[in-house]
Design a protein around this motif. Structure first.
Motif, mmCIF file in Angstrom:
data_model
loop_
_atom_site.group_PDB
_atom_site.id
_atom_site.type_symbol
_atom_site.label_atom_id
_atom_site.label_comp_id
_atom_site.label_asym_id
_atom_site.label_seq_id
_atom_site.Cartn_x
_atom_site.Cartn_y
_atom_site.Cartn_z
ATOM 1 N N LEU A 321 93.802 -75.168 46.449
ATOM 2 C CA LEU A 321 93.518 -75.637 47.537
ATOM 3 C C LEU A 321 93.822 -77.167 47.779
ATOM 4 C CD1 LEU A 321 91.378 -74.207 50.589
ATOM 5 C CD2 LEU A 321 91.747 -76.418 50.138
ATOM 6 N N VAL A 322 92.739 -78.136 46.923
ATOM 7 C CA VAL A 322 93.604 -79.291 46.986
ATOM 8 C C VAL A 322 94.837 -80.109 46.157
ATOM 9 C CG1 VAL A 322 93.080 -81.643 46.921
ATOM 10 C CG2 VAL A 322 90.945 -80.029 47.076
ATOM 11 N N GLY A 323 95.895 -79.440 45.613
ATOM 12 C CA GLY A 323 96.923 -79.699 45.132
ATOM 13 C C GLY A 323 97.736 -79.679 45.943
ATOM 14 N N SER A 324 97.682 -78.534 47.013
ATOM 15 C CA SER A 324 98.479 -77.633 47.558
ATOM 16 C C SER A 324 98.647 -78.265 48.855
ATOM 17 C CB SER A 324 98.303 -76.771 48.154
ATOM 18 O OG SER A 324 98.797 -75.594 46.422
ATOM 19 N N LEU A 325 97.495 -78.303 49.386
ATOM 20 C CA LEU A 325 97.658 -79.258 50.712
ATOM 21 C C LEU A 325 96.955 -80.857 51.505
ATOM 22 C CD1 LEU A 325 94.647 -76.299 52.377
ATOM 23 C CD2 LEU A 325 97.277 -76.540 52.503
ATOM 24 N N LEU A 333 93.682 -86.335 50.891
ATOM 25 C CA LEU A 333 92.695 -86.367 50.332
ATOM 26 C C LEU A 333 91.352 -86.791 51.442
ATOM 27 C CD1 LEU A 333 93.831 -88.463 46.791
ATOM 28 C CD2 LEU A 333 93.586 -86.147 47.573
ATOM 29 N N ALA A 334 91.482 -88.133 52.357
ATOM 30 C CA ALA A 334 90.146 -88.221 52.768
ATOM 31 C C ALA A 334 89.906 -86.488 53.421
ATOM 32 C CB ALA A 334 90.699 -89.046 54.073
ATOM 33 N N ILE A 335 90.735 -86.275 54.517
ATOM 34 C CA ILE A 335 90.263 -85.336 55.406
ATOM 35 C C ILE A 335 89.582 -84.332 54.018
ATOM 36 C CG2 ILE A 335 91.138 -83.248 56.786
ATOM 37 C CD1 ILE A 335 93.455 -85.572 58.123
ATOM 38 N N LEU A 336 90.176 -83.463 53.063
ATOM 39 C CA LEU A 336 89.781 -82.029 52.487
ATOM 40 C C LEU A 336 88.023 -82.739 51.868
ATOM 41 C CD1 LEU A 336 93.086 -81.759 50.612
ATOM 42 C CD2 LEU A 336 91.856 -80.360 51.652
ATOM 43 N N ASN A 337 88.436 -84.658 51.000
ATOM 44 C CA ASN A 337 87.133 -84.837 50.988
ATOM 45 C C ASN A 337 85.832 -85.313 51.648
ATOM 46 O OD1 ASN A 337 85.524 -86.354 48.622
ATOM 47 N ND2 ASN A 337 85.613 -88.148 50.341
ATOM 48 N N LYS A 338 85.923 -85.332 53.118
ATOM 49 C CA LYS A 338 85.154 -85.267 54.160
ATOM 50 C C LYS A 338 85.144 -83.846 54.637
ATOM 51 C CE LYS A 338 85.165 -86.031 59.798
ATOM 52 N NZ LYS A 338 85.374 -86.167 60.567
#
Length: 370
Positions: A321-325, A333-338
């Motif tokens: 999910l992280v790698g694709s988005l 990366l900041a949005i996913l980390n949040k």
């Protein structure tokens, strides 16, 4: 079909189409291979009330009215424009409609900045022109011209990606239903046969790239395909595509329902976050469509099969999910980390299950990419 990397719908579902054609006694417009009711049934699947001797699988998941309006449009003399966000199934619906109506979904023009008028009309075999002159024999018809000559459906993908000159050339085809070939003195008009129509697709996120003129808009009926947000429908779409993937790769691997729920909930959370965002910088670049969910799951399945323990895990799913988005750095990366810290971490403490491992996998993937 086994030797094709990706078989078109008319080959993939040939046996089903043959059977439907053999039992179809409904009225067929023009040169259609199936009646409108059978076209709808082929796309949306059969129900017990249809009274058929066999089950027809559902191939497109969406509102029934979208399919019916599309079929009615193609039975008229107007073009069909399917418009919506990326990954909403516009191209797949166009392919299924063409396969059911014409048994040929490959008459496709791909709209890009480099698409020219030749791509939708005709070009010439230069060596034959030099040796024999300009004639029908030395002409190379476009997919759209071939559709006109055979009374079939022509497809135009990403219409708004092509320039206004190319779009203007399509206006005359849709309105006059013929193409003039001024280079030839005789036999210089190609007329469309009954059954010819055009299905175009357009990305709603491309608004402003090459906007359609009002003249071209008048020649299309618009069908807007929304992003699927109903969890049950979305689960069916993802499950359907995943089963196809497993069959194609001959992979024996279970997708636990709990992990599918984690994937669906993650996308629902991220969509809600995007809807509440105040600017584009606070949104993922991804459209978060069903197609992207399928891509995340496909990546996780293949990774598990080739490099894991042949079992899908929450850690691998989070990494995919992280790698694709995460397409923009550092914004995505900041949005996913949040999201992981603000949503997934509290949920993992409250609900447990697969969420703690999903959280750990997501954090590791972000740390690797940062």
């Amino acid at each position: 079909m086994s030797e094709l990397l990706r078989a078109p719908a008319e080959i993939k579902y040939a046996e089903e189409l043959d059977w439907l054609e053999s039992v179809d006694d409904g009225p067929k417009p023009f040169s259609w291979r199936l009646s409108p009711k059978m076209v709808r049934l082929f796309i949306l699947g059969s129900e017990r009330s249809d009274g058929l001797d066999r089950e027809i699988s559902q191939k497109w998941y969406g509102d029934r009215s979208f399919v019916e309006r599309s079929i009615v449009t193609l039975a008229s003399d107007r073009g069909l424009l399917l418009i919506g966000d990326p990954g909403t199934g516009k191209s797949w619906l166009a392919e299924l409609l063409s396969a059911a109506i014409s048994r040929n979904s490959t008459l496709v023009v791909q709209g890009t900045a480099g698409t020219t008028e030749d791509h939708i009309k005709y070009s010439w075999n230069v060596s034959m022109v030099i040796s024999k002159g300009q004639s029908r024999e030395s002409m190379i018809p476009s997919p759209i011209m071939t559709a006109m000559e055979t009374g079939a459906i022509g497809r135009f993908e990403e219409l708004t990606r092509s320039t206004s000159d190319v779009q203007d050339a399509l206006i005359s085809i849709l309105s006059e239903k013929y193409i003039s070939v001024p280079e030839m003195d005789s036999d210089n008009i190609v007329f469309a046969k009954p059954g010819f129509s055009v299905i175009a697709t357009a990305n709603s996120r491309d608004r402003g790239v090459n906007d359609l003129s009002s003249a071209l808009k008048r020649r299309f009926n618009f069908v807007r395909i929304p992003v699927v947000t109903n969890k049950k429908s979305e689960a069916e779409i993802v499950r359907f595509r995943t089963e196809e993937l497993l069959r194609r790769h001959q992979i024996e691997l279970d997708v636990p329902p709990t992990l599918l729920d984690v994937l669906l909930q993650s996308f629902a959370d991220l969509r809600a976050s995007a809807a509440a965002a105040g600017s584009d910088d606070e949104k993922l670049e991804s459209a978060l469509s069903s197609a992207e969910q399928i891509g995340v799951l496909e990546d996780a399945i293949l990774h598990s099969n080739f490099f894991g323990e042949r079992a899908l895990t929450a850690r691998t799913l989070a990494s995919s999910l992280v790698g694709s988005l995460a397409r923009r750095e550092p914004e995505d990366l900041a949005i996913l980390n949040k999201y992981l810290h603000g949503v997934v971490e509290p949920r993992s403490k409250e609900e447990g299950g697969s969420w703690p491992e999903f959280l750990e996998g997501g954090r590791d993937a972000i740390a690797t990419l940062s």
